[in-house]
Motif scaffolding. Structure first.
Motif, short mmCIF file in Angstrom:
data_model
loop_
_atom_site.label_atom_id
_atom_site.label_comp_id
_atom_site.label_asym_id
_atom_site.label_seq_id
_atom_site.Cartn_x
_atom_site.Cartn_y
_atom_site.Cartn_z
N LYS A 115 0.85 -1.19 0.09
CA LYS A 115 0.02 -0.04 -0.06
C LYS A 115 0.92 1.28 0.01
O LYS A 115 0.41 2.33 -0.45
N VAL A 116 2.16 1.21 0.54
CA VAL A 116 3.10 2.37 0.13
C VAL A 116 3.11 2.74 -1.22
O VAL A 116 3.26 4.04 -1.58
N ASN A 117 3.16 1.70 -2.10
CA ASN A 117 3.13 2.07 -3.54
C ASN A 117 2.06 2.66 -4.09
O ASN A 117 1.97 3.62 -4.63
N GLY A 118 0.74 1.92 -3.45
CA GLY A 118 -0.69 2.55 -4.07
C GLY A 118 -1.52 1.44 -4.10
O GLY A 118 -1.13 0.26 -3.48
N GLU A 119 -2.56 1.60 -4.62
CA GLU A 119 -3.81 0.53 -4.51
C GLU A 119 -4.15 -0.17 -5.76
O GLU A 119 -4.79 -1.24 -5.85
N ALA A 120 -3.34 0.04 -6.98
CA ALA A 120 -3.91 -0.39 -8.24
C ALA A 120 -2.95 -0.22 -9.16
O ALA A 120 -2.10 0.83 -9.25
N LYS A 262 -19.31 -3.36 -9.96
CA LYS A 262 -19.11 -2.32 -9.12
C LYS A 262 -20.09 -1.46 -8.74
O LYS A 262 -20.35 -0.96 -7.73
N ALA A 263 -21.23 -1.40 -9.64
CA ALA A 263 -22.33 -0.36 -9.21
C ALA A 263 -22.96 -1.12 -7.94
O ALA A 263 -23.33 -0.40 -7.12
N GLY A 264 -23.25 -2.40 -8.27
CA GLY A 264 -23.87 -3.14 -6.98
C GLY A 264 -23.19 -2.99 -5.83
O GLY A 264 -23.75 -3.08 -4.63
N ALA A 265 -21.99 -3.07 -5.73
CA ALA A 265 -21.11 -2.92 -4.69
C ALA A 265 -21.32 -1.88 -3.91
O ALA A 265 -21.13 -1.69 -2.84
N MET A 266 -21.08 -0.67 -4.93
CA MET A 266 -21.49 0.63 -4.14
C MET A 266 -22.62 0.96 -3.71
O MET A 266 -22.86 1.51 -2.52
N LEU A 267 -23.59 0.29 -4.30
CA LEU A 267 -25.17 0.63 -3.49
C LEU A 267 -25.00 -0.29 -2.11
O LEU A 267 -25.80 0.14 -1.51
N LEU A 268 -24.14 -1.51 -2.07
CA LEU A 268 -24.05 -2.10 -0.71
C LEU A 268 -22.84 -1.60 0.03
O LEU A 268 -22.68 -2.12 1.32
N GLY A 269 -22.48 -0.47 -0.47
CA GLY A 269 -21.36 -0.07 0.66
C GLY A 269 -20.14 -0.77 0.52
O GLY A 269 -19.32 -0.77 1.42
N LYS A 270 -19.72 -1.58 -0.45
CA LYS A 270 -18.76 -2.36 -0.63
C LYS A 270 -17.77 -1.87 -1.85
O LYS A 270 -17.28 -2.64 -2.41
N ARG A 271 -17.72 -0.49 -2.05
CA ARG A 271 -16.99 -0.20 -3.09
C ARG A 271 -15.32 -0.62 -3.14
O ARG A 271 -14.94 -0.99 -4.12
N ASP A 272 -14.83 -0.44 -1.87
CA ASP A 272 -13.35 -0.92 -1.63
C ASP A 272 -13.16 -2.41 -2.03
O ASP A 272 -12.23 -2.76 -2.73
N MET A 273 -14.07 -3.10 -1.36
CA MET A 273 -13.91 -4.47 -1.79
C MET A 273 -14.13 -4.82 -3.36
O MET A 273 -13.33 -5.59 -4.03
N ALA A 274 -14.99 -4.19 -3.91
CA ALA A 274 -15.27 -4.28 -5.64
C ALA A 274 -13.86 -3.69 -6.21
O ALA A 274 -13.59 -4.49 -7.31
N GLN A 275 -13.44 -2.82 -5.77
CA GLN A 275 -11.91 -2.45 -6.44
C GLN A 275 -10.91 -3.38 -6.53
O GLN A 275 -10.30 -3.65 -7.43
N ARG A 276 -10.84 -4.11 -5.09
CA ARG A 276 -9.81 -5.05 -5.03
C ARG A 276 -10.33 -6.17 -6.18
O ARG A 276 -9.23 -6.91 -6.20
#
Length: 327
Positions: A115-120, A262-276
């Motif tokens: 995570k020092v380097n970044g997220e993606a 990703k849209a469904g994850a955002m609606l469920l409050g799981k945006r970070d999980m969807a990104q991973r």
């Protein structure tokens, strides 16, 4: 003798066991003297912070492996999250390292985070140890600040510092999202992850431990930063399929468009999980290979099988905590 902080943790227990197996004198610094092997010398430290007295633990120590940290918190109730991470991961690390240098410790190995380097990363363009750091969350920022403080201390004192940045670590006893993934696969739950074409680097616990042990005495490791991984990157779909095979429960995956996932994850409050799940995060481990002659000793499939066997042993009827959404 080697001193390991955070020795009762996921990585710490495996590291101490491997050091003992290799005949290395090892001392475990822990908050409380519970859960550690009776074969390992243990020194209770209490709370690890910017005021901790490491004098007793550091007696006769030549190398330190610092694992103890405040890790990434999914639901952080602390008012000032960055301040909390700085106190736990920067102030406590620098306090420990200063005392180590004063005690004559020759090498201080700090387990940081990718995570020092970044997220993606863009697909096919992995992070390297020489890339400009770009942490996003408080955890990654605190780890970078600890790295910088250690490098300055190394210049001032002559104590060698080695920094290792692992991506997600998995292996026997793994918790959190990886444990949840095994639970759903073992239950045969259909998952909308059948068409994700990203690439992510992971590191098996055995491979991380082996690199740490290599860095204890290897002369070329002094004052270097290494990224680590298994040497094989997997898409989320591939990981699910191969983990399912390891569990003896072929993954039941069906394709879903990434935008819809990703849209469904955002609606469920799981945006970070969807990104991973959907984004790529690759690391280049060639520096460790070139400088240290290091190769990951365990393949991905071997490590997944070992992880699966441990999961099945300890969860013969499924995981009640996972069923309640508490994993």
């Amino acid at each position: 003798m080697v001193l390991v902080s955070g020795a009762n943790g996921f990585v710490g227990k495996a590291l101490c066991a491997e050091l003992f197996r290799r005949g290395q004198d090892v001392r475990a610094a822990v908050r409380s003297a519970t859960g550690q092997s009776e074969n390992i010398e243990t020194v209770p430290i209490g709370a690890i912070d910017g005021e901790t007295d490491w004098t007793e633990a550091l007696l006769g120590i030549k190398a330190v492996i610092h694992l103890a940290a405040r890790v990434h918190v999914m639901k952080d109730n602390v008012t000032d999250s960055l301040d909390a991470f700085r106190r736990a991961n920067v102030d406590s690390t620098l306090n420990f390292a200063r005392q180590a240098a004063d005690a004559g410790v020759q090498r201080f190995i700090f387990i940081s985070s990718i995570k020092v380097n970044g997220e993606a990363t863009p697909l096919g363009r992995p992070y390297t140890a020489e890339d400009r750091p770009a942490p996003i969350d408080p955890y990654g920022i605190s780890k970078l600040e600890a790295e910088d403080a250690l490098r300055q201390l190394a210049e001032q004192t002559g104590m060698e510092v080695v920094i290792i940045r692992p991506p997600l670590v998995y292996g026997p006893g793994v918790k959190a999202n990886f444990h949840s993934m095994m639970h759903w696969l073992e239950k045969g739950v259909p998952l909308p992850l059948g068409a994700i074409h990203n690439k992510r680097s992971l590191v098996a616990l055995d491979n991380l431990v082996d690199l740490i042990v290599t860095c204890i005495a290897h002369p070329a490791a002094a004052n270097q930063t290494f990224l680590t991984g298994d040497g094989e990157d997997l898409s989320t779909t591939e990981l699910m399929q191969r983990m399912g095979n390891a569990l003896g429960k072929p993954a039941r995956l069906f394709p879903m468009p990434i935008w819809l996932l990703k849209a469904g994850a955002m609606l469920l409050g799981k945006r970070d999980m969807a990104q991973r799940l959907c984004n790529s995060l690759q690391v280049d481990i060639s520096k460790a290979r070139d400088l240290l002659g290091w190769q990951p000793p365990v393949s991905v499939d071997e490590a997944l099988k070992k992880t699966a066997l441990d999961f099945l042993l300890h969860n013969p009827h499924g995981c009640s905590e996972c069923s309640r959404g508490k994993s």
